[in-house]
Design a protein around this motif. Structure first.
Motif, PDB file in Angstrom:
ATOM      1  N   THR A   8      -4.835   4.048   1.206  1.00 39.97           N
ATOM      2  CA  THR A   8      -4.941   4.240  -0.241  1.00 39.97           C
ATOM      3  C   THR A   8      -6.315   4.805  -0.553  1.00 39.97           C
ATOM      4  O   THR A   8      -7.272   4.648   0.224  1.00 39.97           O
ATOM      5  CB  THR A   8      -4.768   2.927  -1.030  1.00 39.97           C
ATOM      6  OG1 THR A   8      -5.919   2.091  -0.828  1.00 39.97           O
ATOM      7  CG2 THR A   8      -3.500   2.190  -0.606  1.00 39.97           C
ATOM      8  N   GLN A  28      -8.912   2.003  -0.671  1.00 35.37           N
ATOM      9  CA  GLN A  28      -9.359   1.575   0.650  1.00 35.37           C
ATOM     10  C   GLN A  28     -10.339   2.583   1.240  1.00 35.37           C
ATOM     11  O   GLN A  28     -11.373   2.199   1.812  1.00 35.37           O
ATOM     12  CB  GLN A  28      -8.156   1.420   1.581  1.00 35.37           C
ATOM     13  CG  GLN A  28      -7.261   0.241   1.263  1.00 35.37           C
ATOM     14  CD  GLN A  28      -5.991   0.243   2.095  1.00 35.37           C
ATOM     15  OE1 GLN A  28      -5.783   1.118   2.942  1.00 35.37           O
ATOM     16  NE2 GLN A  28      -5.132  -0.737   1.863  1.00 35.37           N
ATOM     17  N   ASP A  63       0.802  -1.225   0.000  1.00 35.17           N
ATOM     18  CA  ASP A  63       0.000   0.000   0.000  1.00 35.17           C
ATOM     19  C   ASP A  63       0.834   1.274   0.000  1.00 35.17           C
ATOM     20  O   ASP A  63       0.362   2.318  -0.472  1.00 35.17           O
ATOM     21  CB  ASP A  63      -0.919   0.015   1.225  1.00 35.17           C
ATOM     22  CG  ASP A  63      -1.933  -1.119   1.203  1.00 35.17           C
ATOM     23  OD1 ASP A  63      -2.259  -1.601   0.112  1.00 35.17           O
ATOM     24  OD2 ASP A  63      -2.384  -1.508   2.297  1.00 35.17           O
TER      25      ASP A  63
END
Length: 290
Positions: free
Chosen positions: A253, A256, A33
């Motif tokens: 992110t 997400q 990530d």
């Protein structure tokens, strides 16, 4: 609770910057990530997430002195976002010097001296934009529960006073904190605690705190990444708890965050399958800093 009066929908989701304020954290999947973790790369990522969250309707943003440069990143973004609500915490000092492999990442100290130092550092960044000031990671043996001088100083620092809790005895810490008064007035007006599908032991104490008029902020709703594959349902379940005021996303992110924010409108949830609290916290303590 006046700080969060009138919030609804996606505004009940807050954005926590623990995972994007420092290069090392205990969330799973960080190599994927966050491929670049220079200060500038992390600042840029934090500001991207803040922009995305704010545009979607998020208004509460959660940081701490021990989250590396999270306070700095948030303070740099705040101008022009006048309705953003800032919550920070004191009680841990960041010691990793921007190193993922540091032997010690943070040091806990709930003394008056640490409070005074860290309050000054936080106020230097946020000034009067600090809305909620929390004691970080209170456990039943914390001196913050018994230090009357510290109670007086907390009551007089200007922002709403809150606490976060951790460990298998969160409920005991919450109840002890909610009993503290200064000059006949309850000291702590907000409680932030870990609650998720795997760790539900603080639920009754959080319901009691909510019933007494306090705000309740849920942290670690995805169990530091253990529930990442069920993020929308896990967050939706936390939001549906009648005592939950705010549920934090710790997204790192944009994808997400977008998935997390959908929890505010989803019909999906997931029944808790709790582990014994001692087992949960023992497993958490074994998660590596990556």
């Amino acid at each position: 609770m006046e700080l969060f009066d009138g919030i609804s929908g996606v505004a009940r989701i807050g954005l926590g910057l623990a995972a994007v304020g420092r290069p090392g954290y205990i969330t799973l999947g960080r190599d994927r990530d966050l491929p670049s973790r220079t200060v500038e790369a992390m600042r840029e990522r934090a500001h991207q997430l803040l922009d995305q969250a704010y545009a979607a309707g998020v208004r509460y943003f959660d940081v701490a002195r021990s989250y590396g440069r999270a306070e700095e990143f948030l303070a740099g973004w705040l101008p022009g976002h006048d309705d953003a609500i800032v919550g920070s915490k004191w009680g841990y000092t960041y010691t990793a010097d921007w190193q993922v492999t540091a032997e010690t990442h943070e040091v806990k100290d709930h003394t008056v001296a640490t409070f005074e130092r860290q309050l000054g550092e936080t106020r230097a960044l946020f000034g009067d934009r600090l809305g909620l000031y929390q004691v970080h990671s209170v456990t039943p043996d914390s001196p913050v529960l018994t230090d009357r001088e510290l109670h007086r100083r907390l009551a007089g620092q200007g922002a709403v006073v809150g606490l976060s809790t951790s460990g298998p005895r969160q409920a005991d810490a919450i109840r002890a904190a909610c009993a503290i008064e200064v000059d006949g007035v309850p000291l702590f007006r907000s409680v932030q605690a870990t609650w998720n599908l795997l760790e539900t032991s603080a639920g009754l104490a959080l319901a009691e705190a909510h019933a007494s008029g306090r705000a309740v902020i849920v942290k670690e709703a995805l169990a530091n990444g253990r529930l990442a594959d069920r993020d929308e349902a896990a967050l939706a379940t936390a939001l549906r708890q009648p005592w939950a005021t705010i549920v934090l996303s710790g997204a790192v992110t944009g994808e997400q965050l977008a998935s997390n924010l959908r929890a505010a409108a989803t019909e999906r949830d997931s029944p808790p399958a709790p582990e014994p609290a001692g087992d949960y916290w023992a497993a958490r303590s074994r998660l590596p800093w990556t």
